[in-house]
Design a protein around this motif. Sequence first.
Motif, PDB file in Angstrom:
ATOM      1  N   TYR A 206       0.820  -1.201   0.000  1.00  0.00           N
ATOM      2  CA  TYR A 206       0.000   0.000   0.000  1.00  0.00           C
ATOM      3  C   TYR A 206       0.859   1.259   0.000  1.00  0.00           C
ATOM      4  CZ  TYR A 206      -3.940  -3.003   1.322  1.00  0.00           C
ATOM      5  OH  TYR A 206      -4.904  -3.968   1.342  1.00  0.00           O
ATOM      6  N   ASN A 207       2.026   1.160   0.637  1.00  0.00           N
ATOM      7  CA  ASN A 207       2.847   2.350   0.838  1.00  0.00           C
ATOM      8  C   ASN A 207       3.538   2.785  -0.447  1.00  0.00           C
ATOM      9  OD1 ASN A 207       2.094   2.218   3.486  1.00  0.00           O
ATOM     10  ND2 ASN A 207       3.991   1.284   4.205  1.00  0.00           N
ATOM     11  N   SER A 208       3.855   4.084  -0.513  1.00  0.00           N
ATOM     12  CA  SER A 208       4.535   4.656  -1.659  1.00  0.00           C
ATOM     13  C   SER A 208       5.754   5.429  -1.173  1.00  0.00           C
ATOM     14  CB  SER A 208       3.584   5.589  -2.437  1.00  0.00           C
ATOM     15  OG  SER A 208       4.208   6.137  -3.563  1.00  0.00           O
ATOM     16  N   TYR A 209       6.842   5.387  -1.938  1.00  0.00           N
ATOM     17  CA  TYR A 209       8.097   5.985  -1.500  1.00  0.00           C
ATOM     18  C   TYR A 209       8.551   7.067  -2.470  1.00  0.00           C
ATOM     19  CZ  TYR A 209       8.216   1.774   1.369  1.00  0.00           C
ATOM     20  OH  TYR A 209       7.899   0.785   2.251  1.00  0.00           O
ATOM     21  N   TYR A 210       9.082   8.171  -1.921  1.00  0.00           N
ATOM     22  CA  TYR A 210       9.756   9.173  -2.727  1.00  0.00           C
ATOM     23  C   TYR A 210      11.236   8.777  -2.823  1.00  0.00           C
ATOM     24  CZ  TYR A 210       5.728  12.294  -2.094  1.00  0.00           C
ATOM     25  OH  TYR A 210       4.478  12.860  -2.102  1.00  0.00           O
ATOM     26  N   LEU A 211      11.718   8.662  -4.048  1.00  0.00           N
ATOM     27  CA  LEU A 211      13.099   8.251  -4.271  1.00  0.00           C
ATOM     28  C   LEU A 211      13.847   9.324  -5.059  1.00  0.00           C
ATOM     29  CD1 LEU A 211      12.522   4.541  -5.416  1.00  0.00           C
ATOM     30  CD2 LEU A 211      12.994   5.352  -3.101  1.00  0.00           C
ATOM     31  N   VAL A 212      15.105   9.520  -4.710  1.00  0.00           N
ATOM     32  CA  VAL A 212      16.028  10.328  -5.503  1.00  0.00           C
ATOM     33  C   VAL A 212      17.248   9.464  -5.782  1.00  0.00           C
ATOM     34  CG1 VAL A 212      15.225  12.560  -4.646  1.00  0.00           C
ATOM     35  CG2 VAL A 212      17.031  11.344  -3.401  1.00  0.00           C
ATOM     36  N   THR A 213      18.124   9.950  -6.657  1.00  0.00           N
ATOM     37  CA  THR A 213      19.294   9.160  -7.041  1.00  0.00           C
ATOM     38  C   THR A 213      20.554   9.781  -6.470  1.00  0.00           C
ATOM     39  OG1 THR A 213      18.223   8.473  -9.092  1.00  0.00           O
ATOM     40  CG2 THR A 213      20.620   8.214  -8.962  1.00  0.00           C
ATOM     41  N   ILE A 214      21.198   9.052  -5.564  1.00  0.00           N
ATOM     42  CA  ILE A 214      22.495   9.469  -5.032  1.00  0.00           C
ATOM     43  C   ILE A 214      23.568   8.676  -5.764  1.00  0.00           C
ATOM     44  CG2 ILE A 214      22.357   7.817  -3.096  1.00  0.00           C
ATOM     45  CD1 ILE A 214      23.900   9.914  -1.430  1.00  0.00           C
ATOM     46  N   LEU A 215      24.576   9.392  -6.249  1.00  0.00           N
ATOM     47  CA  LEU A 215      25.628   8.766  -7.051  1.00  0.00           C
ATOM     48  C   LEU A 215      26.838   8.353  -6.226  1.00  0.00           C
ATOM     49  CD1 LEU A 215      25.518  11.261 -10.056  1.00  0.00           C
ATOM     50  CD2 LEU A 215      24.518   8.970  -9.967  1.00  0.00           C
ATOM     51  N   SER A 216      27.208   9.200  -5.254  1.00  0.00           N
ATOM     52  CA  SER A 216      28.425   8.934  -4.491  1.00  0.00           C
ATOM     53  C   SER A 216      28.525   9.887  -3.319  1.00  0.00           C
ATOM     54  CB  SER A 216      29.670   9.099  -5.387  1.00  0.00           C
ATOM     55  OG  SER A 216      29.746  10.435  -5.873  1.00  0.00           O
ATOM     56  N   LEU A 217      29.492   9.617  -2.454  1.00  0.00           N
ATOM     57  CA  LEU A 217      29.875  10.509  -1.364  1.00  0.00           C
ATOM     58  C   LEU A 217      31.353  10.844  -1.512  1.00  0.00           C
ATOM     59  CD1 LEU A 217      28.208   8.704   1.703  1.00  0.00           C
ATOM     60  CD2 LEU A 217      27.261  10.580   0.356  1.00  0.00           C
ATOM     61  N   ASP A 218      31.705  12.089  -1.233  1.00  0.00           N
ATOM     62  CA  ASP A 218      33.115  12.486  -1.210  1.00  0.00           C
ATOM     63  C   ASP A 218      33.499  12.820   0.221  1.00  0.00           C
ATOM     64  OD1 ASP A 218      33.400  12.239  -3.948  1.00  0.00           O
ATOM     65  OD2 ASP A 218      32.890  14.332  -4.339  1.00  0.00           O
ATOM     66  N   ILE A 219      34.508  12.116   0.760  1.00  0.00           N
ATOM     67  CA  ILE A 219      34.988  12.348   2.124  1.00  0.00           C
ATOM     68  C   ILE A 219      36.509  12.343   2.104  1.00  0.00           C
ATOM     69  CG2 ILE A 219      34.814  11.690   4.553  1.00  0.00           C
ATOM     70  CD1 ILE A 219      32.512   9.877   3.843  1.00  0.00           C
TER      71      ILE A 219
END
Length: 366
Positions: A206-219
């Motif tokens: 039943y649930n719906s999700y908002y998704l975005v696209t993360i490519l990477s992290l810089d540390i």
Amino acid sequence: PTPFNATVMANPQLKNYIMQLYLGSPPALVWLIIDTSYFITFTQCGPCIGDGCTYEPFWDYIATGQNHLISCQTQRCFNIYESQCDNRFDYYCAAPQVTIDGTQTVNYLSFDTITFSPNISFSSSYFGCIFPFFTPPNVYGKAYGVVSLCNNPNSLLSQIGVTKFSYCLQNMNSDSSSLIYFGESANILFSEFSTPLYSNTPSGQYNSYYLVTILSLDIPPVGRIPFPGATSSTQGNINIQPSTYLTYLPSEMVTQIVNAFTTPNRYSRANSVETNQGYSLCFNISSTNGAFIVPTIAANFVGGSLILNQQNTFVEVEAGVMCMTIVSASGNISTPGNVIWGNALQTNFYIQYDVGDNVLRIQPDP
């Protein structure tokens, strides 16, 4: 509808954020958890009716005499809950059960007026009514229920006909309020960047999700940590969720993040806290006179990057112990809802969900 807003408070007991609403006629105040995945708003509508009850609602819906529970024979019930009947309560429309602190409780469909302010109200709004058989102490802190802002036909967002909302979440330990904006008042004038926003309702859910696209992290000093398999054409790989505190990333990313933060070897590990409380990395800083410095993280999304400082990435969980707010996701990372961008990494950013144009816009709080 006319642009409007609502008051938001931090709920440190469960590390989420709650929003002020009024239900019924005359309107009664309720505080509900802001949630962007649950498919319908719900709240407790009456006293706990079983043994072991320790929590009473702000609002005793049945006592008002405004019994607006929906019959399971109606088309609305069939559309939302697949026409489930409960003969214990005069064959009212029963929703999928709500799990509260590990205990399931019945959820019934009801309708009434939902009010945001004296001038902004929506009549005949549908929401779930729960009548729990068990309530642990203060299970939702100041709130008992959720307000649904997901992209689902039955969410409050859809019912009131709004396609934009935005917030800037205050620190979890703040006593100050903030606002959540709806409609054109949710506009961000100068967003730092925008990224495609995807809505995903998994098959059989039943649930719906908002998704975005993360490519990477810089540390620094490790450098770039890629999200496994992510490309600029990936249609969402992380669920942005204000009701979840921690951020859940693939375990191979978390391992590299831990290495990045421990490479300087400035602080001793608080291993027992990590084990007992489920964090991936904790530091004991009791011998540093409160000094604590870690590198910033650049989170790289399709469309731009977000700089996360240590107020986002670490939290003091007990005196002299700082723990990272990023942990390893469980289960399949391609399953919506398993990889989560939690509210600790959203704090002090203006975030706008534009569901109409399928865009998420972000601006740091100046």
